[in-house]
Design a protein around this motif. Structure first.
Motif, PDB file in Angstrom:
ATOM      1  N   ASN A  66       0.826  -1.203   0.000  1.00  6.01           N
ATOM      2  CA  ASN A  66       0.000   0.000   0.000  1.00  6.01           C
ATOM      3  C   ASN A  66       0.864   1.258   0.000  1.00  6.01           C
ATOM      4  O   ASN A  66       0.348   2.365  -0.077  1.00  6.01           O
ATOM      5  CB  ASN A  66      -0.922   0.015   1.223  1.00  6.01           C
ATOM      6  N   ALA A  67       2.180   1.073   0.085  1.00  8.80           N
ATOM      7  CA  ALA A  67       3.102   2.204   0.111  1.00  8.80           C
ATOM      8  C   ALA A  67       3.189   2.849  -1.267  1.00  8.80           C
ATOM      9  O   ALA A  67       3.004   2.185  -2.289  1.00  8.80           O
ATOM     10  CB  ALA A  67       4.486   1.737   0.554  1.00  8.80           C
ATOM     11  N   GLU A  68       3.506   4.122  -1.265  1.00  7.03           N
ATOM     12  CA  GLU A  68       3.721   4.836  -2.515  1.00  7.03           C
ATOM     13  C   GLU A  68       4.952   4.270  -3.206  1.00  7.03           C
ATOM     14  O   GLU A  68       5.939   3.938  -2.545  1.00  7.03           O
ATOM     15  CB  GLU A  68       3.942   6.323  -2.245  1.00  7.03           C
ATOM     16  N   PRO A  69       4.939   4.180  -4.535  1.00  4.04           N
ATOM     17  CA  PRO A  69       6.127   3.697  -5.249  1.00  4.04           C
ATOM     18  C   PRO A  69       7.310   4.639  -5.016  1.00  4.04           C
ATOM     19  O   PRO A  69       7.147   5.847  -4.882  1.00  4.04           O
ATOM     20  CB  PRO A  69       5.708   3.735  -6.722  1.00  4.04           C
ATOM     21  N   ARG A  70       8.501   4.047  -4.958  1.00  6.55           N
ATOM     22  CA  ARG A  70       9.722   4.832  -4.770  1.00  6.55           C
ATOM     23  C   ARG A  70      10.135   5.458  -6.090  1.00  6.55           C
ATOM     24  O   ARG A  70       9.863   4.928  -7.152  1.00  6.55           O
ATOM     25  CB  ARG A  70      10.847   3.939  -4.273  1.00  6.55           C
ATOM     26  N   ASN A  71      10.820   6.576  -5.952  1.00  3.84           N
ATOM     27  CA  ASN A  71      11.342   7.286  -7.103  1.00  3.84           C
ATOM     28  C   ASN A  71      12.824   6.952  -7.245  1.00  3.84           C
ATOM     29  O   ASN A  71      13.595   7.120  -6.304  1.00  3.84           O
ATOM     30  CB  ASN A  71      11.156   8.793  -6.898  1.00  3.84           C
ATOM     31  N   ARG A  72      13.221   6.461  -8.409  1.00  2.00           N
ATOM     32  CA  ARG A  72      14.607   6.026  -8.609  1.00  2.00           C
ATOM     33  C   ARG A  72      15.608   7.160  -8.398  1.00  2.00           C
ATOM     34  O   ARG A  72      16.660   6.959  -7.795  1.00  2.00           O
ATOM     35  CB  ARG A  72      14.785   5.444 -10.002  1.00  2.00           C
ATOM     36  N   GLU A  73      15.297   8.346  -8.875  1.00  2.00           N
ATOM     37  CA  GLU A  73      16.225   9.473  -8.750  1.00  2.00           C
ATOM     38  C   GLU A  73      16.419   9.855  -7.281  1.00  2.00           C
ATOM     39  O   GLU A  73      17.529  10.150  -6.852  1.00  2.00           O
ATOM     40  CB  GLU A  73      15.743  10.674  -9.564  1.00  2.00           C
ATOM     41  N   VAL A  74      15.335   9.853  -6.513  1.00  2.00           N
ATOM     42  CA  VAL A  74      15.420  10.178  -5.087  1.00  2.00           C
ATOM     43  C   VAL A  74      16.264   9.130  -4.364  1.00  2.00           C
ATOM     44  O   VAL A  74      17.117   9.469  -3.537  1.00  2.00           O
ATOM     45  CB  VAL A  74      14.009  10.282  -4.463  1.00  2.00           C
ATOM     46  N   GLU A  75      16.052   7.863  -4.684  1.00  2.00           N
ATOM     47  CA  GLU A  75      16.822   6.788  -4.046  1.00  2.00           C
ATOM     48  C   GLU A  75      18.305   6.880  -4.405  1.00  2.00           C
ATOM     49  O   GLU A  75      19.166   6.623  -3.557  1.00  2.00           O
ATOM     50  CB  GLU A  75      16.260   5.420  -4.430  1.00  2.00           C
ATOM     51  N   ILE A  76      18.608   7.259  -5.636  1.00  2.00           N
ATOM     52  CA  ILE A  76      20.008   7.422  -6.045  1.00  2.00           C
ATOM     53  C   ILE A  76      20.658   8.550  -5.250  1.00  2.00           C
ATOM     54  O   ILE A  76      21.786   8.422  -4.774  1.00  2.00           O
ATOM     55  CB  ILE A  76      20.104   7.679  -7.566  1.00  2.00           C
ATOM     56  N   GLU A  77      19.955   9.649  -5.087  1.00  2.00           N
ATOM     57  CA  GLU A  77      20.495  10.775  -4.318  1.00  2.00           C
ATOM     58  C   GLU A  77      20.695  10.400  -2.855  1.00  2.00           C
ATOM     59  O   GLU A  77      21.692  10.791  -2.236  1.00  2.00           O
ATOM     60  CB  GLU A  77      19.590  12.008  -4.444  1.00  2.00           C
ATOM     61  N   ARG A  78      19.767   9.645  -2.288  1.00  2.00           N
ATOM     62  CA  ARG A  78      19.934   9.187  -0.898  1.00  2.00           C
ATOM     63  C   ARG A  78      21.159   8.302  -0.768  1.00  2.00           C
ATOM     64  O   ARG A  78      21.908   8.407   0.205  1.00  2.00           O
ATOM     65  CB  ARG A  78      18.689   8.426  -0.443  1.00  2.00           C
ATOM     66  N   ALA A  79      21.371   7.418  -1.723  1.00  2.00           N
ATOM     67  CA  ALA A  79      22.533   6.538  -1.696  1.00  2.00           C
ATOM     68  C   ALA A  79      23.822   7.347  -1.806  1.00  2.00           C
ATOM     69  O   ALA A  79      24.808   7.057  -1.115  1.00  2.00           O
ATOM     70  CB  ALA A  79      22.448   5.507  -2.820  1.00  2.00           C
ATOM     71  N   ARG A  80      23.828   8.362  -2.647  1.00  2.00           N
ATOM     72  CA  ARG A  80      25.012   9.227  -2.780  1.00  2.00           C
ATOM     73  C   ARG A  80      25.293   9.961  -1.479  1.00  2.00           C
ATOM     74  O   ARG A  80      26.448  10.095  -1.070  1.00  2.00           O
ATOM     75  CB  ARG A  80      24.812  10.235  -3.913  1.00  2.00           C
ATOM     76  N   ALA A  81      24.242  10.441  -0.829  1.00  2.00           N
ATOM     77  CA  ALA A  81      24.418  11.150   0.440  1.00  2.00           C
ATOM     78  C   ALA A  81      24.971  10.208   1.508  1.00  2.00           C
ATOM     79  O   ALA A  81      25.875  10.590   2.272  1.00  2.00           O
ATOM     80  CB  ALA A  81      23.085  11.755   0.890  1.00  2.00           C
ATOM     81  N   ARG A  82      24.466   8.983   1.578  1.00  2.00           N
ATOM     82  CA  ARG A  82      24.988   8.005   2.534  1.00  2.00           C
ATOM     83  C   ARG A  82      26.451   7.700   2.247  1.00  2.00           C
ATOM     84  O   ARG A  82      27.272   7.607   3.163  1.00  2.00           O
ATOM     85  CB  ARG A  82      24.172   6.708   2.490  1.00  2.00           C
ATOM     86  N   SER A  83      26.784   7.562   0.967  1.00  2.00           N
ATOM     87  CA  SER A  83      28.156   7.263   0.574  1.00  2.00           C
ATOM     88  C   SER A  83      29.088   8.422   0.934  1.00  2.00           C
ATOM     89  O   SER A  83      30.188   8.208   1.440  1.00  2.00           O
ATOM     90  CB  SER A  83      28.221   6.970  -0.925  1.00  2.00           C
ATOM     91  N   ALA A  84      28.651   9.647   0.670  1.00  2.00           N
ATOM     92  CA  ALA A  84      29.465  10.819   0.991  1.00  2.00           C
ATOM     93  C   ALA A  84      29.685  10.924   2.494  1.00  2.00           C
ATOM     94  O   ALA A  84      30.793  11.241   2.947  1.00  2.00           O
ATOM     95  CB  ALA A  84      28.805  12.086   0.456  1.00  2.00           C
ATOM     96  N   LYS A  85      28.658  10.620   3.260  1.00  2.00           N
ATOM     97  CA  LYS A  85      28.781  10.666   4.721  1.00  2.00           C
ATOM     98  C   LYS A  85      29.737   9.581   5.208  1.00  2.00           C
ATOM     99  O   LYS A  85      30.558   9.811   6.094  1.00  2.00           O
ATOM    100  CB  LYS A  85      27.409  10.483   5.361  1.00  2.00           C
ATOM    101  N   ARG A  86      29.669   8.425   4.603  1.00  2.00           N
ATOM    102  CA  ARG A  86      30.491   7.288   5.027  1.00  2.00           C
ATOM    103  C   ARG A  86      31.946   7.423   4.562  1.00  2.00           C
ATOM    104  O   ARG A  86      32.866   7.160   5.325  1.00  2.00           O
ATOM    105  CB  ARG A  86      29.900   6.008   4.472  1.00  2.00           C
ATOM    106  N   PHE A  87      32.144   7.812   3.310  1.00  2.00           N
ATOM    107  CA  PHE A  87      33.479   7.811   2.730  1.00  2.00           C
ATOM    108  C   PHE A  87      34.066   9.199   2.493  1.00  2.00           C
ATOM    109  O   PHE A  87      35.207   9.314   2.084  1.00  2.00           O
ATOM    110  CB  PHE A  87      33.479   7.045   1.397  1.00  2.00           C
TER     111      PHE A  87
END
Length: 92
Positions: A66-87
């Motif tokens: 029942n959840a709203e579908p995820r947006n690929r571009e938003v998920e890519i940006e979140r992954a980049r932010a996590r990577s930048a924070k980590r590395f």
């Protein structure tokens, strides 16, 4: 290796056959420990990829939410932010 397997469920548009195939290939690589199989194991390796991809596609097609579908571009940006924070941020 398995870090490259991405979540494929609940995206709009749905996961492509290529994305499912790539995830299946990574899974079989992890199980076997082979990046590329020898000629002797090539047929079994490729058959396993096809079987895993078929099961994965069947699974993705049968799941409901029942959840709203995820947006690929938003998920890519979140992954980049996590990577930048980590590395840290790479110099360009």
């Amino acid at each position: 290796m398995c870090r490259n397997i991405k979540t494929l469920f609940n995206f709009d548009p749905h996961a492509t056959d290529d994305e499912i195939q790539a995830a299946a290939r990574q899974f079989v690589r992890k199980l076997t420990g082979f990046n590329e199989p020898s000629k002797a194991n090539e047929e079994a390796f490729n058959h396993a990829i096809q079987e895993v991809a078929a099961v994965a596609k069947n699974l993705l097609d049968s799941l409901v939410t029942n959840a709203e579908p995820r947006n690929r571009e938003v998920e890519i940006e979140r992954a980049r932010a996590r990577s930048a924070k980590r590395f840290g941020v790479a110099e360009e």
